[in-house]
Design a protein around this motif. Structure first.
Motif, PDB file in Angstrom:
ATOM      1  N   ILE A   7       0.852  -1.184   0.000  1.00  0.00           N
ATOM      2  CA  ILE A   7       0.000   0.000   0.000  1.00  0.00           C
ATOM      3  C   ILE A   7       0.888   1.235   0.000  1.00  0.00           C
ATOM      4  O   ILE A   7       1.751   1.380   0.865  1.00  0.00           O
ATOM      5  CB  ILE A   7      -0.914   0.012   1.238  1.00  0.00           C
ATOM      6  N   THR A   8       0.664   2.131  -0.964  1.00  0.00           N
ATOM      7  CA  THR A   8       1.453   3.352  -1.112  1.00  0.00           C
ATOM      8  C   THR A   8       0.529   4.551  -1.006  1.00  0.00           C
ATOM      9  O   THR A   8      -0.511   4.598  -1.671  1.00  0.00           O
ATOM     10  CB  THR A   8       2.174   3.373  -2.467  1.00  0.00           C
ATOM     11  N   LEU A   9       0.904   5.521  -0.183  1.00  0.00           N
ATOM     12  CA  LEU A   9       0.150   6.763  -0.069  1.00  0.00           C
ATOM     13  C   LEU A   9       0.541   7.659  -1.239  1.00  0.00           C
ATOM     14  O   LEU A   9       1.698   8.049  -1.354  1.00  0.00           O
ATOM     15  CB  LEU A   9       0.454   7.446   1.268  1.00  0.00           C
ATOM     16  N   ALA A  22      -7.339   9.361  10.042  1.00  0.00           N
ATOM     17  CA  ALA A  22      -7.045   8.351  11.064  1.00  0.00           C
ATOM     18  C   ALA A  22      -6.840   6.977  10.434  1.00  0.00           C
ATOM     19  O   ALA A  22      -5.979   6.208  10.872  1.00  0.00           O
ATOM     20  CB  ALA A  22      -8.181   8.301  12.083  1.00  0.00           C
ATOM     21  N   THR A  23      -7.587   6.676   9.393  1.00  0.00           N
ATOM     22  CA  THR A  23      -7.435   5.393   8.701  1.00  0.00           C
ATOM     23  C   THR A  23      -6.081   5.298   8.019  1.00  0.00           C
ATOM     24  O   THR A  23      -5.415   4.261   8.081  1.00  0.00           O
ATOM     25  CB  THR A  23      -8.570   5.205   7.670  1.00  0.00           C
ATOM     26  N   VAL A  24      -5.659   6.377   7.371  1.00  0.00           N
ATOM     27  CA  VAL A  24      -4.337   6.398   6.725  1.00  0.00           C
ATOM     28  C   VAL A  24      -3.251   6.177   7.776  1.00  0.00           C
ATOM     29  O   VAL A  24      -2.317   5.405   7.568  1.00  0.00           O
ATOM     30  CB  VAL A  24      -4.122   7.730   5.961  1.00  0.00           C
ATOM     31  N   GLU A  25      -3.373   6.843   8.919  1.00  0.00           N
ATOM     32  CA  GLU A  25      -2.399   6.684  10.005  1.00  0.00           C
ATOM     33  C   GLU A  25      -2.405   5.248  10.537  1.00  0.00           C
ATOM     34  O   GLU A  25      -1.361   4.671  10.821  1.00  0.00           O
ATOM     35  CB  GLU A  25      -2.728   7.676  11.126  1.00  0.00           C
ATOM     36  N   ALA A  26      -3.600   4.657  10.657  1.00  0.00           N
ATOM     37  CA  ALA A  26      -3.719   3.280  11.158  1.00  0.00           C
ATOM     38  C   ALA A  26      -3.101   2.270  10.197  1.00  0.00           C
ATOM     39  O   ALA A  26      -2.642   1.206  10.627  1.00  0.00           O
ATOM     40  CB  ALA A  26      -5.179   2.940  11.412  1.00  0.00           C
ATOM     41  N   LEU A  27      -3.086   2.605   8.916  1.00  0.00           N
ATOM     42  CA  LEU A  27      -2.425   1.736   7.935  1.00  0.00           C
ATOM     43  C   LEU A  27      -0.910   1.848   8.020  1.00  0.00           C
ATOM     44  O   LEU A  27      -0.198   1.085   7.392  1.00  0.00           O
ATOM     45  CB  LEU A  27      -2.886   2.090   6.513  1.00  0.00           C
ATOM     46  N   GLY A  28      -0.411   2.817   8.785  1.00  0.00           N
ATOM     47  CA  GLY A  28       1.028   2.978   8.953  1.00  0.00           C
ATOM     48  C   GLY A  28       1.645   3.920   7.948  1.00  0.00           C
ATOM     49  O   GLY A  28       2.867   3.948   7.790  1.00  0.00           O
ATOM     50  N   LEU A  29       0.820   4.701   7.258  1.00  0.00           N
ATOM     51  CA  LEU A  29       1.320   5.628   6.246  1.00  0.00           C
ATOM     52  C   LEU A  29       1.420   7.018   6.839  1.00  0.00           C
ATOM     53  O   LEU A  29       0.436   7.570   7.314  1.00  0.00           O
ATOM     54  CB  LEU A  29       0.384   5.625   5.036  1.00  0.00           C
ATOM     55  N   LYS A  30       2.631   7.591   6.825  1.00  0.00           N
ATOM     56  CA  LYS A  30       2.842   8.894   7.423  1.00  0.00           C
ATOM     57  C   LYS A  30       3.177   9.968   6.393  1.00  0.00           C
ATOM     58  O   LYS A  30       2.827  11.120   6.574  1.00  0.00           O
ATOM     59  CB  LYS A  30       3.955   8.827   8.459  1.00  0.00           C
ATOM     60  N   LYS A  31       3.846   9.599   5.321  1.00  0.00           N
ATOM     61  CA  LYS A  31       4.265  10.571   4.310  1.00  0.00           C
ATOM     62  C   LYS A  31       3.849  10.092   2.928  1.00  0.00           C
ATOM     63  O   LYS A  31       3.714   8.892   2.680  1.00  0.00           O
ATOM     64  CB  LYS A  31       5.784  10.749   4.339  1.00  0.00           C
ATOM     65  N   ASN A  33       4.103   8.946  -0.809  1.00  0.00           N
ATOM     66  CA  ASN A  33       5.009   8.033  -1.525  1.00  0.00           C
ATOM     67  C   ASN A  33       5.691   7.023  -0.617  1.00  0.00           C
ATOM     68  O   ASN A  33       6.620   6.347  -1.058  1.00  0.00           O
ATOM     69  CB  ASN A  33       6.047   8.796  -2.358  1.00  0.00           C
ATOM     70  N   LYS A  34       5.267   6.894   0.625  1.00  0.00           N
ATOM     71  CA  LYS A  34       5.794   5.842   1.492  1.00  0.00           C
ATOM     72  C   LYS A  34       4.934   4.598   1.319  1.00  0.00           C
ATOM     73  O   LYS A  34       3.733   4.676   1.073  1.00  0.00           O
ATOM     74  CB  LYS A  34       5.802   6.279   2.961  1.00  0.00           C
ATOM     75  N   THR A  35       5.550   3.441   1.462  1.00  0.00           N
ATOM     76  CA  THR A  35       4.886   2.167   1.220  1.00  0.00           C
ATOM     77  C   THR A  35       4.974   1.278   2.445  1.00  0.00           C
ATOM     78  O   THR A  35       5.991   1.262   3.135  1.00  0.00           O
ATOM     79  CB  THR A  35       5.557   1.458   0.024  1.00  0.00           C
ATOM     80  N   VAL A  36       3.883   0.549   2.706  1.00  0.00           N
ATOM     81  CA  VAL A  36       3.871  -0.453   3.771  1.00  0.00           C
ATOM     82  C   VAL A  36       3.333  -1.751   3.197  1.00  0.00           C
ATOM     83  O   VAL A  36       2.611  -1.755   2.204  1.00  0.00           O
ATOM     84  CB  VAL A  36       2.996  -0.019   4.977  1.00  0.00           C
ATOM     85  N   GLU A  37       3.710  -2.857   3.825  1.00  0.00           N
ATOM     86  CA  GLU A  37       3.167  -4.160   3.458  1.00  0.00           C
ATOM     87  C   GLU A  37       2.253  -4.612   4.579  1.00  0.00           C
ATOM     88  O   GLU A  37       2.641  -4.623   5.741  1.00  0.00           O
ATOM     89  CB  GLU A  37       4.289  -5.177   3.251  1.00  0.00           C
TER      90      GLU A  37
END
Length: 60
Positions: A7-9, A22-31, A33-37
């Motif tokens: 998932i990339t913001l 809050a949902t974006v933050e809960a997904l672990g996305l802070k900035k 173009n940052k990506t989380v798995e």
């Protein structure tokens, strides 16, 4: 379904409603173009659905 989702913001949540921020933050996305798995399950898919206009999703 895949095992994991990448998932990339891609858009800033600044103008979004607070629940979406809050949902974006809960997904672990802070900035942008940052990506989380995250694991591919119904809870994560539901979170993605609510902020689908802010993120890009790839199945791994």
């Amino acid at each position: 379904m895949a095992d994991k989702l990448k998932i990339t913001l891609v858009k800033s949540p600044i103008g979004a409603i607070p629940k979406q921020r809050a949902t974006v933050e809960a997904l672990g996305l802070k900035k942008v173009n940052k990506t989380v798995e995250m694991p591919d399950n119904d809870a994560v898919r539901g979170m993605i659905w609510h902020v689908r206009h802010l993120v890009k999703v790839e199945e791994i």
